[in-house]
Write a protein that holds these residues in place. Structure first.
Motif, PDB file in Angstrom:
ATOM      1  N   SER A 185       0.163 -11.591   0.652  1.00  0.00           N
ATOM      2  CA  SER A 185       0.894 -11.153  -0.525  1.00  0.00           C
ATOM      3  C   SER A 185       2.353 -11.611  -0.458  1.00  0.00           C
ATOM      4  CB  SER A 185       0.846  -9.640  -0.640  1.00  0.00           C
ATOM      5  OG  SER A 185       1.662  -9.056   0.323  1.00  0.00           O
ATOM      6  N   SER A 186       2.919 -11.821  -1.600  1.00  0.00           N
ATOM      7  CA  SER A 186       4.301 -12.269  -1.636  1.00  0.00           C
ATOM      8  C   SER A 186       5.211 -11.085  -1.344  1.00  0.00           C
ATOM      9  CB  SER A 186       4.589 -12.868  -3.006  1.00  0.00           C
ATOM     10  OG  SER A 186       5.659 -12.191  -3.604  1.00  0.00           O
ATOM     11  N   LEU A 187       6.279 -11.373  -0.649  1.00  0.00           N
ATOM     12  CA  LEU A 187       7.188 -10.303  -0.242  1.00  0.00           C
ATOM     13  C   LEU A 187       7.757  -9.554  -1.435  1.00  0.00           C
ATOM     14  CD1 LEU A 187       9.166 -11.981   2.674  1.00  0.00           C
ATOM     15  CD2 LEU A 187       7.404 -10.224   2.809  1.00  0.00           C
ATOM     16  N   SER A 188       7.833 -10.259  -2.560  1.00  0.00           N
ATOM     17  CA  SER A 188       8.446  -9.624  -3.728  1.00  0.00           C
ATOM     18  C   SER A 188       7.605  -8.448  -4.227  1.00  0.00           C
ATOM     19  CB  SER A 188       8.606 -10.644  -4.850  1.00  0.00           C
ATOM     20  OG  SER A 188       7.336 -11.035  -5.316  1.00  0.00           O
ATOM     21  N   TYR A 189       6.315  -8.419  -3.831  1.00  0.00           N
ATOM     22  CA  TYR A 189       5.492  -7.288  -4.245  1.00  0.00           C
ATOM     23  C   TYR A 189       5.828  -6.019  -3.493  1.00  0.00           C
ATOM     24  CZ  TYR A 189       2.480  -9.923  -7.271  1.00  0.00           C
ATOM     25  OH  TYR A 189       2.009 -10.659  -8.302  1.00  0.00           O
ATOM     26  N   LEU A 190       6.366  -6.218  -2.288  1.00  0.00           N
ATOM     27  CA  LEU A 190       6.605  -5.065  -1.416  1.00  0.00           C
ATOM     28  C   LEU A 190       7.351  -3.941  -2.099  1.00  0.00           C
ATOM     29  CD1 LEU A 190       7.608  -5.919   2.224  1.00  0.00           C
ATOM     30  CD2 LEU A 190       5.755  -4.476   1.382  1.00  0.00           C
ATOM     31  N   LYS A 191       8.401  -4.309  -2.813  1.00  0.00           N
ATOM     32  CA  LYS A 191       9.227  -3.248  -3.389  1.00  0.00           C
ATOM     33  C   LYS A 191       8.552  -2.587  -4.592  1.00  0.00           C
ATOM     34  CE  LYS A 191      12.043  -6.102  -6.308  1.00  0.00           C
ATOM     35  NZ  LYS A 191      13.172  -6.931  -6.503  1.00  0.00           N
ATOM     36  N   ARG A 192       7.554  -3.276  -5.141  1.00  0.00           N
ATOM     37  CA  ARG A 192       6.839  -2.682  -6.276  1.00  0.00           C
ATOM     38  C   ARG A 192       5.636  -1.864  -5.837  1.00  0.00           C
ATOM     39  NH1 ARG A 192       4.849  -7.026 -10.110  1.00  0.00           N
ATOM     40  NH2 ARG A 192       4.079  -5.155 -11.135  1.00  0.00           N
ATOM     41  N   LEU A 193       5.339  -1.890  -4.538  1.00  0.00           N
ATOM     42  CA  LEU A 193       4.071  -1.339  -4.060  1.00  0.00           C
ATOM     43  C   LEU A 193       4.032   0.167  -3.847  1.00  0.00           C
ATOM     44  CD1 LEU A 193       2.511  -3.873  -1.572  1.00  0.00           C
ATOM     45  CD2 LEU A 193       1.684  -3.110  -3.784  1.00  0.00           C
ATOM     46  N   ALA A 194       5.172   0.809  -3.853  1.00  0.00           N
ATOM     47  CA  ALA A 194       5.206   2.259  -3.656  1.00  0.00           C
ATOM     48  C   ALA A 194       4.755   2.683  -2.271  1.00  0.00           C
ATOM     49  CB  ALA A 194       4.342   2.970  -4.706  1.00  0.00           C
ATOM     50  N   VAL A 195       4.849   1.774  -1.280  1.00  0.00           N
ATOM     51  CA  VAL A 195       4.439   2.171   0.065  1.00  0.00           C
ATOM     52  C   VAL A 195       5.615   2.770   0.840  1.00  0.00           C
ATOM     53  CG1 VAL A 195       2.618   0.430   0.172  1.00  0.00           C
ATOM     54  CG2 VAL A 195       4.859  -0.088   1.124  1.00  0.00           C
ATOM     55  N   ASP A 196       5.302   3.485   1.916  1.00  0.00           N
ATOM     56  CA  ASP A 196       6.309   4.167   2.720  1.00  0.00           C
ATOM     57  C   ASP A 196       6.588   3.467   4.039  1.00  0.00           C
ATOM     58  OD1 ASP A 196       6.348   6.868   1.168  1.00  0.00           O
ATOM     59  OD2 ASP A 196       4.227   6.440   1.516  1.00  0.00           O
ATOM     60  N   LYS A 197       5.598   2.702   4.508  1.00  0.00           N
ATOM     61  CA  LYS A 197       5.661   2.245   5.892  1.00  0.00           C
ATOM     62  C   LYS A 197       5.021   0.878   6.045  1.00  0.00           C
ATOM     63  CE  LYS A 197       4.655   5.547   9.092  1.00  0.00           C
ATOM     64  NZ  LYS A 197       3.808   6.324  10.045  1.00  0.00           N
ATOM     65  N   LEU A 198       5.565   0.081   6.967  1.00  0.00           N
ATOM     66  CA  LEU A 198       4.926  -1.179   7.341  1.00  0.00           C
ATOM     67  C   LEU A 198       4.482  -1.068   8.786  1.00  0.00           C
ATOM     68  CD1 LEU A 198       7.485  -3.823   5.960  1.00  0.00           C
ATOM     69  CD2 LEU A 198       5.467  -2.854   4.801  1.00  0.00           C
TER      70      LEU A 198
END
Ligand code: C2E
Ligand code: CA
Ligand code: CA
Ligand code: CA
Length: 277
Positions: A185-198
């Motif tokens: 996945s593209s990194l730009s999705y990360l901030k849209r993903l609503a996740v808490d943790k990597l």
């Protein structure tokens, strides 16, 4: 019985090319495994580097086969995914993990229970209902449940996956991206993903202290994650040197054989009194 026991053992452990017939056989056995209560969960602690204590456990499924013994998930999860059985298995795992987390909570141990989800559970089955029902049946408050997802959930229908993630988030469940760094996945999705943790994949942690590229990747993930206000956990931590590196670069949590292998619930409970760092 001895003979068939040995055959089953060979069947699961030695054969690399499982043919169609054997797949069907194993699929049938796996279907029965759920019914017969042969699936078990082991729990591996997740440790907060700063507070030096267990913050939660990851639930990892095993198949206690009557003849072949304990079968690791790598030997049956892929088949379960291909055959769709992962939907039922995943439901069982969620219910059992929530039940155990509630038992720990009731004994005065508020711990976050991390549960692995397969991409198929996202696309098929009623994930939202399954999660809501597991929480309701167990009585576990949603904030004590964390779902570990891989980036592969984004492959098929990104918009649908995002919607599901936001709905889970709205329920109060925590979300983390498993095997981070290995996906597409593209990194730009990360901030849209609503996740808490990597969760930094163990393949980067393994040679962290010898391989400058792995070290750079791990540092970058920690930095990127923190910039996006995400918490970072590293998996597969086996040595003191890896732990020192991760602590030095501000990793929040760690998990790995250095602290404990995944254990049955009773033994995992025994870890709770321990000081880890
Ligand atoms: P995963 O989610 O990436 O889980 C981490 C795996 O690394 C686990 O293997 C764990 O036992 C192992 N591990 C933990 N610490 C260390 C360490 O220090 N060194 C090394 N070399 N390994 C370590 P396990 O339990 O065999 O599970 C393998 C995979 O099976 C999991 O990878 C996950 O993808 C899948 N899996 C396990 N349980 C479930 C489940 O309930 N549902 C689904 N969908 N998948 C599951
Ligand atoms: Ca995981
Ligand atoms: Ca992982
Ligand atoms: Ca993995």
């Amino acid at each position: 019985a001895k003979e068939s026991g040995r055959n089953t053992y060979r069947f699961f452990n030695e054969q690399m090319n499982i043919d169609a017939l054997e797949q069907l056989q194993m699929q049938g056995q796996l279907r029965n495994a759920i019914r017969n209560g042969e699936l078990v969960l082991h729990y591996q602690p997740q440790i907060d580097i700063g507070r030096s204590g267990i913050t939660g456990f990851e639930a990892l499924v095993r198949w206690r086969h009557p003849e072949a013994g304990m079968i690791p998930p790598a030997k049956f999860i892929p088949l379960a995914e291909r055959s769709g059985l992962i939907i039922q298995i995943g439901e069982w795992v969620l219910n059992e993990a929530c039940r155990q987390a509630k038992a720990w909570l009731d004994s005065g141990r508020p711990l976050v229970m991390a549960v692995n989800l397969s991409a198929l559970q996202f696309r098929r089955g009623n994930l939202l209902e399954t999660v809501a029902s597991a929480l309701e049946r167990s009585g576990l408050p949603a904030r004590y449940l964390e779902l570990e997802l891989t980036e592969s959930i984004l492959l098929h229908d990104i918009e649908a996956a995002m919607q599901t993630l936001h709905a889970l988030k709205a329920m109060g469940v925590k979300l983390s991206i498993d095997d981070f760094g290995t996906g597409y996945s593209s990194l730009s999705y990360l901030k849209r993903l609503a996740v808490d943790k990597l969760k930094i994949d163990q393949s980067f942690v393994r040679d962290l202290t010898e391989d400058p590229e792995d070290a750079a990747i791990v540092k970058a993930i920690i930095q990127l994650g923190h910039t996006l206000q995400l918490s970072i956990i590293a998996e597969g931590v086996e040595t003191d040197a890896q732990l020192a590196f991760l602590r030095n670069y501000g990793c929040d949590e760690v998990q790995g054989y250095f602290f404990s292998r995944p254990l049955p619930a009773e033994e995992a409970s025994g870890l709770l009194a321990k000081d880890f760092l």
